[in-house]
Design a protein around this motif. Structure first.
Motif, short mmCIF file in Angstrom:
data_model
loop_
_atom_site.label_atom_id
_atom_site.label_comp_id
_atom_site.label_asym_id
_atom_site.label_seq_id
_atom_site.Cartn_x
_atom_site.Cartn_y
_atom_site.Cartn_z
N HIS A 81 0.83 -1.59 0.17
CA HIS A 81 0.10 -0.32 0.08
C HIS A 81 1.02 1.53 0.28
N THR A 104 -5.32 3.95 3.74
CA THR A 104 -4.64 3.05 4.86
C THR A 104 -5.83 1.80 5.53
N LEU A 108 -6.19 -2.22 4.29
CA LEU A 108 -5.97 -2.87 5.66
C LEU A 108 -6.84 -3.47 5.71
N ALA A 119 0.64 -7.92 4.57
CA ALA A 119 1.13 -6.21 3.86
C ALA A 119 2.11 -5.62 4.44
N ILE A 121 3.14 -1.25 4.01
CA ILE A 121 2.44 0.01 4.05
C ILE A 121 3.66 1.03 3.93
N ALA A 167 -1.67 -0.51 11.29
CA ALA A 167 -1.25 -1.57 11.12
C ALA A 167 -1.15 -2.44 12.25
N ALA A 170 -4.84 -3.70 12.77
CA ALA A 170 -5.24 -4.88 11.34
C ALA A 170 -4.09 -6.68 11.97
N HIS A 171 -3.32 -6.48 12.71
CA HIS A 171 -2.47 -7.82 13.13
C HIS A 171 -3.30 -7.90 13.94
N THR A 176 -3.85 -9.76 9.84
CA THR A 176 -2.65 -9.78 8.69
C THR A 176 -1.07 -8.98 9.76
N VAL A 178 1.85 -7.06 9.16
CA VAL A 178 2.06 -6.07 7.86
C VAL A 178 3.48 -5.03 8.54
N ALA A 236 2.98 -7.24 14.05
CA ALA A 236 2.92 -5.30 13.33
C ALA A 236 4.11 -4.48 13.71
#
Length: 308
Positions: A81, A104, A108, A119, A121, A167, A170-171, A176, A178, A236
């Motif tokens: 990203h 963002t 995500l 991911a 970023i 980020a 998101a983890h 995810t 990141v 992350a």
């Protein structure tokens, strides 16, 4: 509205699949080309296109468009990203902040919902807030590192710091992994030399000192992104990625004496040694910069010494 089409210059149809947002930007185009050459099946997303792009799939639209992004991440293994308004002067503070953070979060979140495992970023060396601060501020210490104290004063820097927090969320939420890369000034070698030659005014030199006169060759930018995609990691993470030396053709100790005499140094700096710690990038990603803006000049100097 999404407009997706195969590129006439699409690369190999084998390998892992990756979505690159901001694919019409400087780093985006270089990343798209590099990953395609490495066998990745690249979907390239951008609001507009200045020229054809090397990608298997081209998507025109906004990275903050939830429906568009949901479709773009549905069949990929990873996301890079890069889409953002890259400077606080390119929009109102609200436009810069809301555009960057919404894009963002959208990328995500949709990647997480789709089960995308990795991911990368684009954050910024500005994420700790000092380089673009309107007040007369200095770093807490050199070399700069990922734990440098935060002091925000502009929407762009704040947006990049918020992206790093997104980020982490998101983890936690989707699992995810990141990597947020804090990029400095990124250009090709010729553009970097031209910029260094123009950066001679006192005010500009002092401002650049807040970020350690840091820079990164575009060739190293794409390899740190590639490492972020391929290196085993969990969680992350935030990493700084810069060249190993300073942008200016001036000894680092002299720059510090003249422009940052009041900033504590945690080590001595020799030659044009960089003022950004790269330990985390080396340890986490196995990555180190390979290119220097001074390489050509140093090679000429060495050749002259050998023939003298």
């Amino acid at each position: 509205m999404a407009v997706a089409s195969p590129s006439p210059d699409a690369g190999p149809r084998t390998g892992r699949r990756v979505l690159v947002t901001g694919a019409d930007g400087l780093i985006g185009r270089a990343t798209t080309a590099h990953l395609t050459q490495q066998g990745w099946r690249v979907s390239a997303l951008s609001r507009t296109w200045d020229a054809p792009v090397e990608a298997e799939r081209v998507i025109t639209g906004d990275a903050a468009d939830q429906q568009l992004v949901a479709g773009a991440v549905a069949d990929v293994d990873a996301v890079v990203h890069l889409a953002a308004i890259p400077h606080p002067g390119l929009g109102t503070p609200r436009e810069v902040f809301t555009n960057n953070t919404a894009a963002t979060f959208t990328v995500l979140a949709e990647a997480g919902e789709a089960g995308v495992g990795r991911a990368v970023i684009a954050s910024s060396i500005n994420a700790f807030g000092l380089p673009m601060n309107s007040h007369d501020v200095r770093p807490a210490y050199f070399p700069l590192d990922e734990d440098s104290p935060v002091q925000h004063d502009d929407a762009y820097s704040l947006s990049k710091w918020v992206d790093e927090q997104t980020a982490r969320m998101a983890h936690s939420r989707w699992g995810t992994d990141v990597l947020a890369i804090r990029f400095p000034l990124v250009r090709d070698s010729e553009a970097l030399r031209e910029y260094a030659g123009r950066a001679h005014e006192d005010a500009e030199l002092a401002r650049l000192g807040r970020e350690g006169w840091a820079y990164l060759d575009i060739r190293d930018a794409v390899t740190v992104i590639e490492a972020g995609l391929e290196r085993p990691l969990t969680g992350a993470h935030v990493v700084l990625a810069t060249a190993a030396d300073v942008l200016l053709d001036t000894p680092t100790a002299e720059l510090l004496r003249r422009w940052a005499p009041d900033v504590p140094c945690r080590k001595e700096f020799g030659g044009r040694e960089g003022l950004v710690a790269l330990d985390r990038a080396r340890e986490l990603l196995g990555w180190s910069p390979r290119h220097s803006v001074h390489a050509a000049a140093d090679a000429r100097h060495d050749a002259m010494e050998m023939t003298a």
